[in-house]
Design an enzyme around this catalytic site. Structure first.
Site, PDB file in Angstrom:
ATOM      1  N   SER A  54       0.830  -1.210   0.000  1.00 55.80           N
ATOM      2  CA  SER A  54       0.000   0.000   0.000  1.00 55.80           C
ATOM      3  C   SER A  54       0.858   1.252   0.000  1.00 55.80           C
ATOM      4  CB  SER A  54      -0.849  -0.022   1.272  1.00 55.80           C
ATOM      5  OG  SER A  54      -1.426   1.230   1.517  1.00 55.80           O
ATOM      6  N   TYR A  92      -1.487  -0.100  10.200  1.00 57.18           N
ATOM      7  CA  TYR A  92      -1.777  -0.768   8.919  1.00 57.18           C
ATOM      8  C   TYR A  92      -0.571  -0.663   7.978  1.00 57.18           C
ATOM      9  CZ  TYR A  92      -3.507  -1.181   4.162  1.00 57.18           C
ATOM     10  OH  TYR A  92      -3.650  -1.525   2.846  1.00 57.18           O
ATOM     11  N   LYS A 131       2.275  -3.600   6.528  1.00 57.15           N
ATOM     12  CA  LYS A 131       2.601  -3.845   5.111  1.00 57.15           C
ATOM     13  C   LYS A 131       4.114  -3.756   4.904  1.00 57.15           C
ATOM     14  CE  LYS A 131      -1.467  -4.532   3.341  1.00 57.15           C
ATOM     15  NZ  LYS A 131      -1.814  -5.815   2.744  1.00 57.15           N
TER      16      LYS A 131
HETATM   17  N1  UFG Z   1     -12.746  11.246   2.927  1.00 54.05           N
HETATM   18  C1  UFG Z   1     -13.699  12.159   3.320  1.00 54.05           C
HETATM   19  N2  UFG Z   1     -14.842  11.677   3.876  1.00 54.05           N
HETATM   20  C2  UFG Z   1     -15.073  10.343   4.058  1.00 54.05           C
HETATM   21  C3  UFG Z   1     -14.093   9.436   3.627  1.00 54.05           C
HETATM   22  C4  UFG Z   1     -12.925   9.920   3.056  1.00 54.05           C
HETATM   23  O1  UFG Z   1     -13.531  13.368   3.191  1.00 54.05           O
HETATM   24  O2  UFG Z   1     -16.132   9.991   4.586  1.00 54.05           O
HETATM   25  C5  UFG Z   1     -11.497  11.764   2.345  1.00 54.05           C
HETATM   26  C6  UFG Z   1     -10.271  11.371   3.140  1.00 54.05           C
HETATM   27  O3  UFG Z   1     -10.083  12.261   4.224  1.00 54.05           O
HETATM   28  C7  UFG Z   1      -9.188  11.456   2.084  1.00 54.05           C
HETATM   29  C8  UFG Z   1      -9.908  11.024   0.801  1.00 54.05           C
HETATM   30  O4  UFG Z   1     -11.299  11.200   1.081  1.00 54.05           O
HETATM   31  O5  UFG Z   1      -8.758  12.770   1.969  1.00 54.05           O
HETATM   32  C9  UFG Z   1      -9.673   9.579   0.433  1.00 54.05           C
HETATM   33  O6  UFG Z   1      -9.964   8.791   1.568  1.00 54.05           O
HETATM   34  P1  UFG Z   1     -10.108   7.204   1.512  1.00 54.05           P
HETATM   35  O7  UFG Z   1     -10.484   6.753   2.884  1.00 54.05           O
HETATM   36  O8  UFG Z   1     -10.989   6.831   0.372  1.00 54.05           O
HETATM   37  O9  UFG Z   1      -8.651   6.728   1.140  1.00 54.05           O
HETATM   38  P2  UFG Z   1      -7.260   7.029   1.874  1.00 54.05           P
HETATM   39  O10 UFG Z   1      -6.476   7.896   0.932  1.00 54.05           O
HETATM   40  O11 UFG Z   1      -7.425   7.494   3.248  1.00 54.05           O
HETATM   41  O12 UFG Z   1      -6.711   5.552   2.009  1.00 54.05           O
HETATM   42  C10 UFG Z   1      -6.109   4.862   0.960  1.00 54.05           C
HETATM   43  C11 UFG Z   1      -6.359   3.376   1.136  1.00 54.05           C
HETATM   44  C12 UFG Z   1      -5.719   2.871   2.401  1.00 54.05           C
HETATM   45  C13 UFG Z   1      -4.269   3.270   2.419  1.00 54.05           C
HETATM   46  C14 UFG Z   1      -4.113   4.744   2.187  1.00 54.05           C
HETATM   47  C15 UFG Z   1      -2.659   5.108   2.024  1.00 54.05           C
HETATM   48  O13 UFG Z   1      -7.729   3.093   1.184  1.00 54.05           O
HETATM   49  O14 UFG Z   1      -5.821   1.453   2.447  1.00 54.05           O
HETATM   50  O15 UFG Z   1      -4.753   5.130   0.985  1.00 54.05           O
HETATM   51  O16 UFG Z   1      -2.412   6.298   2.666  1.00 54.05           O
HETATM   52  F1  UFG Z   1      -3.736   2.978   3.616  1.00 54.05           F
END
Ligand code: UFG
Length: 332
Positions: free
Chosen positions: A116, A140, A144
């Site tokens: 990841s 997490y 990894k």
């Molecule tokens: N977000 C919101 N509201 C929500 C959910 C997400 O604003 O309800 C925002 C998050 O703050 C972030 C963006 O949308 O800015 C993307 O969020 P995600 O949760 O979809 O994805 P992440 O970038 O947090 O996570 C992804 C993978 C993880 C991994 C990570 C690496 O899903 O498994 O990238 O940093 F760990």
């Protein structure tokens, strides 16, 4: 004779898409999944229910099926949960993976590992290349990285062969609408936008608009799940050709802010996403953007789909599975 590939975690989101593509390309995927978060409807063909940490069962399955490679998708993926229950992540993502790795090593089977972007933590510069500092900020991401290091040492000292694939933000669904993303709980931005449009949740809460980005919301690099699946096939063929172990980023190299994603969802589905601005979520880096130059130049990988196609396919999938989604997410 069929060429078998063992898919640990093959009933999950990325694993099921990869298994389906392998079958299309003439391989025989053997799905090994403990069904803790996987879906039986996502599996075509044989499903063996088991844990990656179950040494006795996994070794019997490997001896019985004699796969040419193992693809290891069987990980717990919730960053937030990993910070509350680190032991679960060490037990499954580390201890379980080490059992799988030992069994693969004993039998000379190459491994393709689902890593990841979380291994990088907050990057010093973007786009992020594979040789950037590895400083995970969540349990997490740490789990990894521990497995990546174990793979690296076993490759160097014991001749294990592997490819580690660092996914950025996986999104989308199969264009046919058969396979897609139904995580419980759902935490990812694109499906949450679609759930809000469908009325599975009241609205989407955007986690903060005071980041150092043009519109103040975080920027992410979204990559279609079928493009990830394609990269697994290229990694498999690389290893089957006897070539060296490698680590690759998988991203589109295009960044979209959370507000841009919300706007794109509205455009693709033809309805506005109900949303409101909320507080920052702890641990969110402002910008995550991959350099995927290494896999592009070495394996010829090229993502096919853009953001609107990811959203369109995810929307088709959700509509095709509306009754199931309503059952899974009611009251959540
Ligand atoms: N977000 C919101 N509201 C929500 C959910 C997400 O604003 O309800 C925002 C998050 O703050 C972030 C963006 O949308 O800015 C993307 O969020 P995600 O949760 O979809 O994805 P992440 O970038 O947090 O996570 C992804 C993978 C993880 C991994 C990570 C690496 O899903 O498994 O990238 O940093 F760990």
């Amino acid at each position: 004779m069929s060429v078998k590939v063992l898919i640990a975690g093959g009933a999950g989101y990325i694993g099921s898409h990869t298994a389906s593509l392998l079958a299309e390309r003439g391989y025989e995927p053997v799905i090994y999944d403990n069904m803790s978060t996987g879906h039986a409807w996502a599996v075509r063909g044989d499903l063996i229910k088991g844990d990656i940490g179950d040494r006795r069962l996994l070794s019997a399955v490997l001896d019985d099926t004699r796969p040419v490679a193992i693809m290891h998708f069987a990980g717990k993926i919730l960053v937030g949960e990993s910070m509350e229950r680190p032991e679960l992540y060490y037990a499954n993502n580390v201890a379980g993976s080490i059992v799988l790795l030992e069994l693969a090593l004993e039998r000379g089977i190459p491994v393709i590992f689902s890593s990841s972007a979380a291994v990088y933590g907050t990057p010093e510069k973007v786009p992020i290349a594979e040789d950037s500092p590895l400083r995970p900020e969540s349990v997490y991401g740490e789990t990894k990285l521990v497995v990546e290091r174990a793979l690296e040492w076993c490759a160097r000292l014991r001749g294990l062969r592997y490819v580690s694939l660092r996914y950025f933000n996986a999104a989308g669904a199969s264009p046919s609408g058969r396979l897609g993303e139904l995580h419980v709980p759902e935490t990812h931005l694109i499906p949450l936008c679609l759930h809000a449009v469908m009325g599975l949740r009241e609205k989407l809460v955007v986690f903060g608009d005071d980041y150092p980005t043009p519109d103040g919301t975080c920027i992410r690099d979204y990559i279609h799940v079928d493009d990830l699946a394609e990269a697994h096939i290229l990694a498999l063929e690389h290893l089957l050709a006897g070539r060296e172990s490698r680590v690759y980023n998988l991203g589109s190299e295009k960044g979209y802010s959370n507000l841009e994603v919300i706007k794109a969802v509205g455009k693709v589905v033809g309805r506005e996403v109900p949303w409101e601005m909320g507080q920052r979520r702890p641990g969110d880096p402002p910008v995550l953007l991959a350099s995927s130059e290494r896999i592009r130049s070495e394996l010829g990988w090229k993502p096919r789909y853009g953001l609107e196609e990811m959203i369109g396919h995810a929307w088709n999938f959700l509509r095709a599975h509306e009754a199931l989604a309503k059952k899974l997410y009611s009251g959540k």
